[in-house]
Design a protein around this motif. Structure first.
Motif, short mmCIF file in Angstrom:
data_model
loop_
_atom_site.label_atom_id
_atom_site.label_comp_id
_atom_site.label_asym_id
_atom_site.label_seq_id
_atom_site.Cartn_x
_atom_site.Cartn_y
_atom_site.Cartn_z
N UNK A 39 -42.18 -39.91 64.18
CA UNK A 39 -43.50 -39.75 64.74
C UNK A 39 -44.53 -39.74 63.61
N UNK A 40 -45.67 -40.35 63.86
CA UNK A 40 -46.78 -40.31 62.92
C UNK A 40 -47.63 -39.10 63.26
N UNK A 41 -47.97 -38.33 62.24
CA UNK A 41 -48.81 -37.15 62.42
C UNK A 41 -50.13 -37.36 61.66
N UNK A 42 -51.23 -37.13 62.35
CA UNK A 42 -52.55 -37.28 61.76
C UNK A 42 -53.27 -35.94 61.87
N UNK A 43 -53.75 -35.45 60.74
CA UNK A 43 -54.52 -34.21 60.72
C UNK A 43 -55.90 -34.51 60.16
N UNK A 44 -56.93 -34.16 60.92
CA UNK A 44 -58.31 -34.26 60.45
C UNK A 44 -58.75 -32.85 60.05
N UNK A 45 -59.33 -32.74 58.88
CA UNK A 45 -59.75 -31.44 58.37
C UNK A 45 -61.23 -31.23 58.68
N UNK A 46 -61.54 -30.11 59.30
CA UNK A 46 -62.89 -29.80 59.74
C UNK A 46 -63.35 -28.51 59.06
N UNK A 47 -64.52 -28.58 58.47
CA UNK A 47 -65.13 -27.40 57.87
C UNK A 47 -66.54 -27.27 58.42
N UNK A 48 -66.73 -26.29 59.26
CA UNK A 48 -68.05 -26.02 59.85
C UNK A 48 -68.63 -27.25 60.55
N UNK A 49 -67.79 -27.97 61.29
CA UNK A 49 -68.25 -29.13 62.04
C UNK A 49 -68.31 -30.42 61.24
N UNK A 50 -67.93 -30.39 59.98
CA UNK A 50 -67.91 -31.58 59.12
C UNK A 50 -66.47 -31.98 58.87
N UNK A 51 -66.14 -33.23 59.16
CA UNK A 51 -64.81 -33.73 58.81
C UNK A 51 -64.79 -33.92 57.30
N UNK A 52 -63.86 -33.25 56.64
CA UNK A 52 -63.79 -33.30 55.18
C UNK A 52 -62.69 -34.21 54.67
N UNK A 53 -61.88 -34.74 55.59
CA UNK A 53 -60.82 -35.64 55.20
C UNK A 53 -59.73 -35.67 56.23
N UNK A 54 -58.62 -36.33 55.87
CA UNK A 54 -57.49 -36.45 56.79
C UNK A 54 -56.21 -36.69 56.02
N UNK A 55 -55.10 -36.41 56.70
CA UNK A 55 -53.78 -36.76 56.21
C UNK A 55 -53.05 -37.48 57.32
N UNK A 56 -52.39 -38.57 56.97
CA UNK A 56 -51.55 -39.32 57.91
C UNK A 56 -50.17 -39.38 57.28
N UNK A 57 -49.14 -39.01 58.07
CA UNK A 57 -47.79 -39.03 57.52
C UNK A 57 -46.77 -39.45 58.57
N UNK A 58 -45.69 -40.03 58.06
CA UNK A 58 -44.57 -40.40 58.90
C UNK A 58 -44.70 -41.79 59.52
N UNK A 59 -43.57 -42.25 60.02
CA UNK A 59 -43.50 -43.52 60.74
C UNK A 59 -43.39 -43.23 62.22
N UNK A 60 -44.04 -44.03 63.02
CA UNK A 60 -44.07 -43.74 64.46
C UNK A 60 -42.70 -43.88 65.11
N UNK A 61 -41.91 -44.84 64.66
CA UNK A 61 -40.61 -45.07 65.27
C UNK A 61 -40.68 -45.90 66.54
N UNK A 62 -41.83 -46.47 66.83
CA UNK A 62 -41.98 -47.28 68.03
C UNK A 62 -41.19 -48.58 67.94
N UNK A 63 -41.18 -49.17 66.76
CA UNK A 63 -40.48 -50.44 66.55
C UNK A 63 -39.90 -50.51 65.16
N UNK A 64 -39.23 -51.59 64.87
CA UNK A 64 -38.65 -51.79 63.55
C UNK A 64 -39.76 -51.99 62.52
N UNK A 65 -39.45 -51.63 61.28
CA UNK A 65 -40.41 -51.84 60.20
C UNK A 65 -40.88 -53.29 60.19
N UNK A 66 -42.18 -53.46 60.08
CA UNK A 66 -42.76 -54.80 60.09
C UNK A 66 -43.17 -55.30 61.46
N UNK A 67 -42.67 -54.63 62.51
CA UNK A 67 -43.04 -55.05 63.87
C UNK A 67 -43.54 -53.88 64.71
N UNK A 68 -43.76 -52.73 64.08
CA UNK A 68 -44.17 -51.51 64.78
C UNK A 68 -45.67 -51.54 65.03
#
Length: 113
Positions: free
Chosen positions: A1-30
């Motif tokens: 599963x792909x996990x996405x975290x958006x970082x919020x500080x007082x209503x301001x998005x300060x960045x994000x992290x995206x990690x993992x593979x979704x697993x929906x399809x094979x590499x290159x066709x997902x």
């Protein structure tokens, strides 16, 4: 599963992290991974190359992870926030379509971190 975290500080998005593979399809066709990658690249390129902001970007290929952190102040802050909000909404739509393959969350940061 792909996990996405958006970082919020007082209503301001300060960045994000995206990690993992979704697993929906094979590499290159997902299609879920491709959509996530496209959203991440669009946001990063727009914020850095188009708007001229210096961001901190860390890539960990082994963990399939990318983290983008904004500076304390951005040039054209309103536009940067619009880009990141658009990215978040795009990924939330993707999550709604493929709930078993992507998770999107907001993480609250306090001003001291």
């Amino acid at each position: 599963m792909t996990r996405v975290s958006f970082f919020d500080q007082d209503g301001r998005i300060t960045g994000f992290t995206v990690s993992g593979h979704s697993g929906y399809g094979e590499a290159g066709t997902d299609i879920v991974c491709a959509a996530v990658s496209t959203a991440v690249q669009f946001a990063e390129c727009t914020i850095t190359d188009v708007l001229g902001n210096r961001v901190k970007t860390k890539v960990n290929e082994e963990k399939a992870q990318i983290t983008l952190t904004l500076p304390a102040v951005c040039e054209d802050e309103e536009t940067v926030q619009a880009v990141l909000t658009g990215m978040m909404l795009t990924l939330c739509e993707l999550r709604d379509q493929y709930p078993d393959y992507i998770e999107v969350m907001e993480v609250q940061n306090d001003a001291e971190n």
